[in-house]
Scaffold this active site. Structure first.
Site, PDB file in Angstrom:
ATOM      1  N   GLU A 178       0.827  -1.206   0.000  1.00  0.00           N
ATOM      2  CA  GLU A 178       0.000   0.000   0.000  1.00  0.00           C
ATOM      3  C   GLU A 178       0.862   1.257   0.000  1.00  0.00           C
ATOM      4  O   GLU A 178       1.993   1.247   0.485  1.00  0.00           O
ATOM      5  CB  GLU A 178      -0.900   0.005   1.255  1.00  0.00           C
ATOM      6  CG  GLU A 178      -1.943  -1.099   1.189  1.00  0.00           C
ATOM      7  CD  GLU A 178      -2.857  -1.161   2.416  1.00  0.00           C
ATOM      8  OE1 GLU A 178      -4.049  -1.418   2.206  1.00  0.00           O
ATOM      9  OE2 GLU A 178      -2.395  -0.962   3.540  1.00  0.00           O
ATOM     10  N   CYS A 185      -0.390   5.636  10.274  1.00  0.00           N
ATOM     11  CA  CYS A 185       0.812   4.925  10.731  1.00  0.00           C
ATOM     12  C   CYS A 185       0.454   3.594  11.366  1.00  0.00           C
ATOM     13  O   CYS A 185      -0.376   3.526  12.264  1.00  0.00           O
ATOM     14  CB  CYS A 185       1.536   5.739  11.799  1.00  0.00           C
ATOM     15  SG  CYS A 185       2.155   7.281  11.227  1.00  0.00           S
ATOM     16  N   CYS A 221       6.553  -6.995   6.684  1.00  0.00           N
ATOM     17  CA  CYS A 221       7.680  -6.485   7.464  1.00  0.00           C
ATOM     18  C   CYS A 221       8.123  -7.573   8.424  1.00  0.00           C
ATOM     19  O   CYS A 221       7.295  -8.294   8.967  1.00  0.00           O
ATOM     20  CB  CYS A 221       7.262  -5.235   8.246  1.00  0.00           C
ATOM     21  SG  CYS A 221       8.634  -4.461   9.155  1.00  0.00           S
TER      22      CYS A 221
END
Ligand code: SAH
Length: 385
Positions: A113, A364, A133
């Site tokens: 994204e 975030c 990640c």
């Protein structure tokens, strides 16, 4: 929130998916590399500049739009220089179009994204450096699914070029039409994909037609704190802004919130950050997600203040954004205000980041790149026009 037109996506079972790198694209190469490739194909070297001008200068990503090239040349060069890397799966917008999130499918089915944020004086794009990640921070949605693979240089750059095109199209009302900043704060740990991220930064800052021509100061690389990579970054001839995701001033808590702290401790990572600041003259941005009753105590504000006082640093407090299954909440506003007050009292410049993109899971730590996320459709359905 508005749900923008989307290209239907076929489902790829994760088990059946093999992670591998995409075809080479012009953004993987510097201009000399592109010229060598073009001449190797029997075309004159100037074609490399011509195609680069379309891509970086005019933000044209579709080879069919290269109408000043003879058809046969166009086809040959398109295959080698402009293979499609990002297939749009879904685009969402909120804040009257000022915040937009794109979900991409990569050539091997991996999903990533990017988020565009328009402000009155600037347009910022937040891009991903990895699919998933591997850093496993427990409060971050991206960290929960683990790492799929590194992105190629061009897969990273193409997100910025696409979003620069969105900005140039004028749909981000009330913002300038030119992309001004790129932050490596999307999915992934940029410094764990070091060489490709550095090459991507070089493409972003080289003037057109070699690159996008952004200012180095307007590029931010955010890291969990991979100390050797921070030191290596300091030795590059780049002066990008470094953001350090600290989240706790003490090792006990940081070991839990940012597991890589078990390898490189608070003192070591701050040392590397101060060396970075000294080498580049750039203020380091210290990122600190405010998590209720976890890291928001007054004594932690005081300890953080002592660690940062007198340093070339700025604290960015991020109200914790909700993520699926998280047991944690954002700190109450009065607690946040007291935290800010104590930091400022210690002489540390501090701001609280806005929670842009929360309602489209674009803030975030919310980037999970889930393609069958019911919440999206539900929320899109009930969103006011
Ligand atoms: N891996 C890099 C780049 C990601 S940047 C890094 O960690 O720095 C994303 C930023 O958002 C990081 O500072 C991250 O710690 C923070 N973040 C992650 N989850 C969050 C959440 N749920 N709420 C607020 N901030 C979060």
């Amino acid at each position: 929130m508005t749900s923008l037109p989307l290209i239907p996506a076929t489902s790829v079972a994760p088990a059946a998916r093999r992670a591998y790198m995409p075809p080479q694209h012009l953004a993987d190469l510097d201009l000399a590399g592109r010229q060598a490739l073009v001449t190797g194909l029997g075309e004159p070297a100037f074609r490399a500049k011509q195609v680069s001008n379309h891509y970086f200068g005019r933000l044209v990503r579709d080879p069919q739009a290269l109408t000043d090239l003879p058809a046969a040349t166009r086809e040959r060069l398109a295959d080698q220089l402009l293979p499609p890397l990002l297939t749009p799966v879904r685009e969402l917008a909120c804040d009257d179009g000022a915040t937009r999130k794109a979900l991409w499918r990569l050539h091997d089915g991996a999903l990533v994204e990017s988020v565009l944020m328009g402000y009155p004086d600037r347009v910022t794009v937040c891009i991903s450096s990895q699919a998933g990640c591997g850093m496993a921070c427990p409060f971050c949605a991206t960290g929960q699914a683990g790492l799929t693979r590194n992105l190629s240089t061009a897969e990273i750059v193409d997100q910025a070029v696409y979003m620069a095109g969105v900005a140039a199209s004028g749909v981000v009302a009330g913002s300038p039409p030119r992309l001004s900043r790129v932050v490596f704060m999307g999915m992934g740990e940029p410094l764990a994909n070091y060489n490709r991220v550095i090459a991507a930064i070089r493409r972003l800052v080289s003037p057109a037609p070699e690159g996008l021509g952004l200012s180095q100061r307007h590029i931010t690389v955010s890291t969990v704190g991979l100390v050797p990579a921070i030191r290596r970054l300091a030795s590059e001839d780049l002066s990008v802004t470094l953001a350090l995701s600290l989240h706790a001033p003490d090792d006990d808590l940081r070991d839990e919130l940012v597991p890589v702290n078990q390898r490189w401790k608070v003192a070591e990572v701050l040392d590397a950050a101060w060396d970075y600041a000294a080498r580049t003259g750039r203020r380091v941005s210290i990122e600190y997600a405010m998590i209720k009753d976890v890291n928001d105590q007054p004594w932690r504000a005081d300890l953080l203040g002592r660690l940062l006082a007198g340093k070339l640093a700025h604290v960015n407090l991020i109200p914790l954004n909700p993520t699926p299954g998280s047991r944690w909440d954002a700190s109450p506003k009065p607690v946040e205000r007291e935290f800010v007050r104590r930091l400022r009292e210690a002489g540390v410049s501090t701001t609280v980041r806005d929670t842009r993109g929360r309602e489209i899971d674009g803030a975030c730590g919310q980037l999970a790149a889930a393609e069958d996320n019911d919440t999206f459709t539900d929320r899109a359905g009930e969103a006011p026009a």
